[in-house]
Design a protein around this motif. Structure first.
Motif, PDB file in Angstrom:
ATOM      1  N   LEU A  96       0.833  -1.193   0.000  1.00 19.74           N
ATOM      2  CA  LEU A  96       0.000   0.000   0.000  1.00 19.74           C
ATOM      3  C   LEU A  96       0.871   1.248   0.000  1.00 19.74           C
ATOM      4  CD1 LEU A  96      -2.608  -1.186   2.645  1.00 19.74           C
ATOM      5  CD2 LEU A  96      -2.907  -1.065   0.156  1.00 19.74           C
ATOM      6  N   PRO A  97       0.494   2.280  -0.753  1.00 23.07           N
ATOM      7  CA  PRO A  97       1.306   3.501  -0.788  1.00 23.07           C
ATOM      8  C   PRO A  97       1.269   4.233   0.549  1.00 23.07           C
ATOM      9  CG  PRO A  97      -0.736   3.837  -1.995  1.00 23.07           C
ATOM     10  CD  PRO A  97      -0.691   2.380  -1.600  1.00 23.07           C
ATOM     11  N   ASN A  98       2.279   5.023   0.816  1.00 21.18           N
ATOM     12  CA  ASN A  98       2.358   5.755   2.089  1.00 21.18           C
ATOM     13  C   ASN A  98       1.166   6.675   2.314  1.00 21.18           C
ATOM     14  OD1 ASN A  98       4.780   4.534   2.797  1.00 21.18           O
ATOM     15  ND2 ASN A  98       5.976   6.074   1.710  1.00 21.18           N
ATOM     16  N   SER A  99       0.542   7.138   1.257  1.00 24.12           N
ATOM     17  CA  SER A  99      -0.591   8.061   1.394  1.00 24.12           C
ATOM     18  C   SER A  99      -1.889   7.354   1.782  1.00 24.12           C
ATOM     19  CB  SER A  99      -0.807   8.807   0.074  1.00 24.12           C
ATOM     20  OG  SER A  99      -1.219   7.892  -0.934  1.00 24.12           O
ATOM     21  N   PHE A 100      -1.876   6.033   1.857  1.00 25.03           N
ATOM     22  CA  PHE A 100      -3.089   5.251   2.099  1.00 25.03           C
ATOM     23  C   PHE A 100      -3.831   5.702   3.350  1.00 25.03           C
ATOM     24  CE2 PHE A 100      -5.478   1.315   3.070  1.00 25.03           C
ATOM     25  CZ  PHE A 100      -6.060   1.093   1.832  1.00 25.03           C
ATOM     26  N   ASN A 101      -3.122   6.086   4.379  1.00 21.21           N
ATOM     27  CA  ASN A 101      -3.770   6.483   5.638  1.00 21.21           C
ATOM     28  C   ASN A 101      -4.368   7.885   5.582  1.00 21.21           C
ATOM     29  OD1 ASN A 101      -1.249   7.750   5.640  1.00 21.21           O
ATOM     30  ND2 ASN A 101      -1.197   7.803   7.885  1.00 21.21           N
ATOM     31  N   LYS A 102      -4.148   8.611   4.490  1.00 18.98           N
ATOM     32  CA  LYS A 102      -4.689   9.970   4.367  1.00 18.98           C
ATOM     33  C   LYS A 102      -6.051   9.991   3.680  1.00 18.98           C
ATOM     34  CE  LYS A 102      -0.091  11.948   4.118  1.00 18.98           C
ATOM     35  NZ  LYS A 102       0.897  12.555   3.220  1.00 18.98           N
ATOM     36  N   MET A 103      -6.522   8.832   3.225  1.00 12.81           N
ATOM     37  CA  MET A 103      -7.807   8.776   2.534  1.00 12.81           C
ATOM     38  C   MET A 103      -8.932   9.237   3.453  1.00 12.81           C
ATOM     39  SD  MET A 103      -7.613   5.199   0.394  1.00 12.81           S
ATOM     40  CE  MET A 103      -7.733   4.215   1.868  1.00 12.81           C
ATOM     41  N   ASN A 104      -9.926   9.858   2.867  1.00 12.89           N
ATOM     42  CA  ASN A 104     -11.100  10.299   3.607  1.00 12.89           C
ATOM     43  C   ASN A 104     -12.224   9.297   3.331  1.00 12.89           C
ATOM     44  OD1 ASN A 104     -13.100  11.679   4.921  1.00 12.89           O
ATOM     45  ND2 ASN A 104     -13.171  13.381   3.487  1.00 12.89           N
ATOM     46  N   ILE A 105     -12.303   8.279   4.198  1.00 12.55           N
ATOM     47  CA  ILE A 105     -13.274   7.198   4.034  1.00 12.55           C
ATOM     48  C   ILE A 105     -14.234   7.245   5.217  1.00 12.55           C
ATOM     49  CG2 ILE A 105     -13.616   4.707   3.739  1.00 12.55           C
ATOM     50  CD1 ILE A 105     -11.861   5.948   1.537  1.00 12.55           C
ATOM     51  N   GLY A 106     -15.550   7.236   4.907  1.00 12.90           N
ATOM     52  CA  GLY A 106     -16.564   7.333   5.954  1.00 12.90           C
ATOM     53  C   GLY A 106     -16.548   6.194   6.955  1.00 12.90           C
TER      54      GLY A 106
ATOM     55  N   ASP B 122      -1.815  -9.272   5.034  1.00 19.00           N
ATOM     56  CA  ASP B 122      -2.809  -9.524   6.064  1.00 19.00           C
ATOM     57  C   ASP B 122      -3.070  -8.243   6.862  1.00 19.00           C
ATOM     58  OD1 ASP B 122      -0.603  -9.292   7.739  1.00 19.00           O
ATOM     59  OD2 ASP B 122      -0.505 -11.420   8.189  1.00 19.00           O
ATOM     60  N   LEU B 123      -3.978  -8.343   7.814  1.00 14.95           N
ATOM     61  CA  LEU B 123      -4.388  -7.186   8.605  1.00 14.95           C
ATOM     62  C   LEU B 123      -3.227  -6.580   9.389  1.00 14.95           C
ATOM     63  CD1 LEU B 123      -6.710  -5.366   9.496  1.00 14.95           C
ATOM     64  CD2 LEU B 123      -7.199  -6.999  11.316  1.00 14.95           C
ATOM     65  N   SER B 124      -2.311  -7.406   9.879  1.00 14.36           N
ATOM     66  CA  SER B 124      -1.190  -6.874  10.667  1.00 14.36           C
ATOM     67  C   SER B 124      -0.294  -5.965   9.820  1.00 14.36           C
ATOM     68  CB  SER B 124      -0.379  -8.003  11.306  1.00 14.36           C
ATOM     69  OG  SER B 124       0.225  -8.797  10.314  1.00 14.36           O
ATOM     70  N   TYR B 125      -0.118  -6.285   8.530  1.00 11.24           N
ATOM     71  CA  TYR B 125       0.663  -5.413   7.649  1.00 11.24           C
ATOM     72  C   TYR B 125       0.044  -4.021   7.616  1.00 11.24           C
ATOM     73  CZ  TYR B 125       1.914  -3.085   3.274  1.00 11.24           C
ATOM     74  OH  TYR B 125       2.288  -2.152   2.345  1.00 11.24           O
ATOM     75  N   VAL B 126      -1.266  -3.960   7.460  1.00  9.71           N
ATOM     76  CA  VAL B 126      -1.961  -2.671   7.363  1.00  9.71           C
ATOM     77  C   VAL B 126      -1.924  -1.933   8.695  1.00  9.71           C
ATOM     78  CG1 VAL B 126      -4.137  -1.512   6.805  1.00  9.71           C
ATOM     79  CG2 VAL B 126      -3.461  -3.563   5.546  1.00  9.71           C
ATOM     80  N   THR B 127      -2.250  -2.624   9.782  1.00 13.33           N
ATOM     81  CA  THR B 127      -2.317  -1.937  11.075  1.00 13.33           C
ATOM     82  C   THR B 127      -0.932  -1.553  11.597  1.00 13.33           C
ATOM     83  OG1 THR B 127      -2.437  -4.078  12.220  1.00 13.33           O
ATOM     84  CG2 THR B 127      -4.522  -2.948  11.737  1.00 13.33           C
ATOM     85  N   ASP B 128       0.094  -2.308  11.242  1.00 15.04           N
ATOM     86  CA  ASP B 128       1.461  -1.923  11.627  1.00 15.04           C
ATOM     87  C   ASP B 128       1.913  -0.680  10.860  1.00 15.04           C
ATOM     88  OD1 ASP B 128       1.550  -4.069  13.336  1.00 15.04           O
ATOM     89  OD2 ASP B 128       2.880  -5.286  12.078  1.00 15.04           O
TER      90      ASP B 128
ATOM     91  N   PHE C 165      -0.154   1.472   9.162  1.00 17.53           N
ATOM     92  CA  PHE C 165      -1.124   2.561   9.289  1.00 17.53           C
ATOM     93  C   PHE C 165      -2.001   2.353  10.528  1.00 17.53           C
ATOM     94  CE2 PHE C 165      -0.622   1.586   4.690  1.00 17.53           C
ATOM     95  CZ  PHE C 165       0.107   2.709   4.331  1.00 17.53           C
ATOM     96  N   PRO C 166      -1.471   2.556  11.724  1.00 20.86           N
ATOM     97  CA  PRO C 166      -2.238   2.282  12.941  1.00 20.86           C
ATOM     98  C   PRO C 166      -3.552   3.074  13.030  1.00 20.86           C
ATOM     99  CG  PRO C 166      -0.086   3.258  13.460  1.00 20.86           C
ATOM    100  CD  PRO C 166      -0.143   3.049  12.005  1.00 20.86           C
ATOM    101  N   ASP C 167      -3.621   4.238  12.408  1.00 24.27           N
ATOM    102  CA  ASP C 167      -4.852   5.030  12.450  1.00 24.27           C
ATOM    103  C   ASP C 167      -6.007   4.380  11.713  1.00 24.27           C
ATOM    104  OD1 ASP C 167      -3.361   6.895  13.817  1.00 24.27           O
ATOM    105  OD2 ASP C 167      -3.140   8.263  12.108  1.00 24.27           O
ATOM    106  N   LEU C 168      -5.718   3.408  10.862  1.00 24.04           N
ATOM    107  CA  LEU C 168      -6.762   2.759  10.080  1.00 24.04           C
ATOM    108  C   LEU C 168      -7.281   1.469  10.718  1.00 24.04           C
ATOM    109  CD1 LEU C 168      -5.383   3.139   6.432  1.00 24.04           C
ATOM    110  CD2 LEU C 168      -7.125   4.511   7.566  1.00 24.04           C
ATOM    111  N   GLU C 169      -6.773   1.113  11.872  1.00 25.57           N
ATOM    112  CA  GLU C 169      -7.108  -0.170  12.479  1.00 25.57           C
ATOM    113  C   GLU C 169      -8.611  -0.414  12.572  1.00 25.57           C
ATOM    114  OE1 GLU C 169      -5.919  -2.961  16.270  1.00 25.57           O
ATOM    115  OE2 GLU C 169      -5.119  -0.927  16.129  1.00 25.57           O
ATOM    116  N   ASN C 170      -9.394   0.604  12.891  1.00 31.90           N
ATOM    117  CA  ASN C 170     -10.841   0.426  13.049  1.00 31.90           C
ATOM    118  C   ASN C 170     -11.606   0.520  11.739  1.00 31.90           C
ATOM    119  OD1 ASN C 170     -10.603   0.095  15.833  1.00 31.90           O
ATOM    120  ND2 ASN C 170     -10.606   2.292  16.159  1.00 31.90           N
ATOM    121  N   LYS C 171     -10.937   0.857  10.635  1.00 31.91           N
ATOM    122  CA  LYS C 171     -11.626   1.003   9.364  1.00 31.91           C
ATOM    123  C   LYS C 171     -11.356  -0.145   8.401  1.00 31.91           C
ATOM    124  CE  LYS C 171     -12.300   5.897   9.223  1.00 31.91           C
ATOM    125  NZ  LYS C 171     -12.864   6.866   8.362  1.00 31.91           N
ATOM    126  N   VAL C 172     -10.213  -0.806   8.534  1.00 29.18           N
ATOM    127  CA  VAL C 172      -9.800  -1.822   7.569  1.00 29.18           C
ATOM    128  C   VAL C 172     -10.343  -3.186   7.982  1.00 29.18           C
ATOM    129  CG1 VAL C 172      -7.823  -3.049   6.602  1.00 29.18           C
ATOM    130  CG2 VAL C 172      -7.737  -0.576   6.878  1.00 29.18           C
TER     131      VAL C 172
END
Length: 182
Positions: free
Chosen positions: A143-153, A164-170, A172-179
């Motif tokens: 995932l690109p570095n900008s992935f955590n800047k998306m404005n997703i409802g 897997d989920l750990s790759y994303v949450t590690d 981009f920790p701010d996205l843990e509740n959205k992904v």
């Protein structure tokens, strides 16, 4: 001759052109959008394509349903799209998103599931999706570095990709509740 796609490849022009496209008469923009999709995907019948757009009386785009159309390319012009409801590109053969795609504004859901997308543009961080952004079952491994800047409802669905989920949450920790990855 210079093609529209060539101009949009230069980032210094992209945002200005997208803003100009958004200021076009909505009927002109709609016709341009349909013509460009058909130009880049010549196997698609224009009448069939036009049936996939739900257009309001003022030619503003309510929803776009381009799933199961064997699309290979999303044109750069799509970065200027603003919809009220939903955009679907699911179940196609799309391998990449154009850089301008990060400027799309969808009030409801954006579906890009079941394609062959392997890389997301850095501009994806500029995207606005009101409810759900589905990128399930593609070939994305990074995932690109900008992935955590998306404005997703609400949710970002990423099941069936190369991580897997750990790759994303590690990363981009701010996205843990959205992904969601199952």
């Amino acid at each position: 001759s210079i093609h529209f796609e060539d101009i949009l490849k230069y980032s210094e022009y992209r945002i200005n052109i997208i803003e100009l496209l958004r200021k076009l008469n909505k009927h002109v923009f709609y016709d341009l959008l349909l013509a460009y999709i058909q130009f880049l995907n010549p196997h698609i019948n224009y009448q069939e394509l036009s049936k996939r757009f739900d257009i309001n009386d003022d030619f503003s785009i309510y929803s776009i349903s381009l799933g199961n159309m064997n699309l290979n390319i999303i044109p750069e012009i799509f970065g200027a799209v603003t919809t009220i409801s939903c955009v679907s590109f699911s179940n196609n053969n799309i391998r990449y998103l154009p850089e301008s795609f990060g400027f799309i504004n969808v009030g409801g859901n954006l579906f890009l599931s079941y394609n062959k997308i392997d890389i997301l543009p850095e501009s994806i961080g500029n995207i606005t999706v009101g409810v759900l952004f589905s990128l399930e079952y593609n070939d994305i491994t990074k995932l690109p570095n900008s992935f955590n800047k998306m404005n997703i409802g609400y949710d970002i669905l990423l099941t069936g990709n190369g991580f897997d989920l750990s790759y994303v949450t590690d990363k981009f920790p701010d996205l843990e509740n959205k992904v969601e990855i199952f």
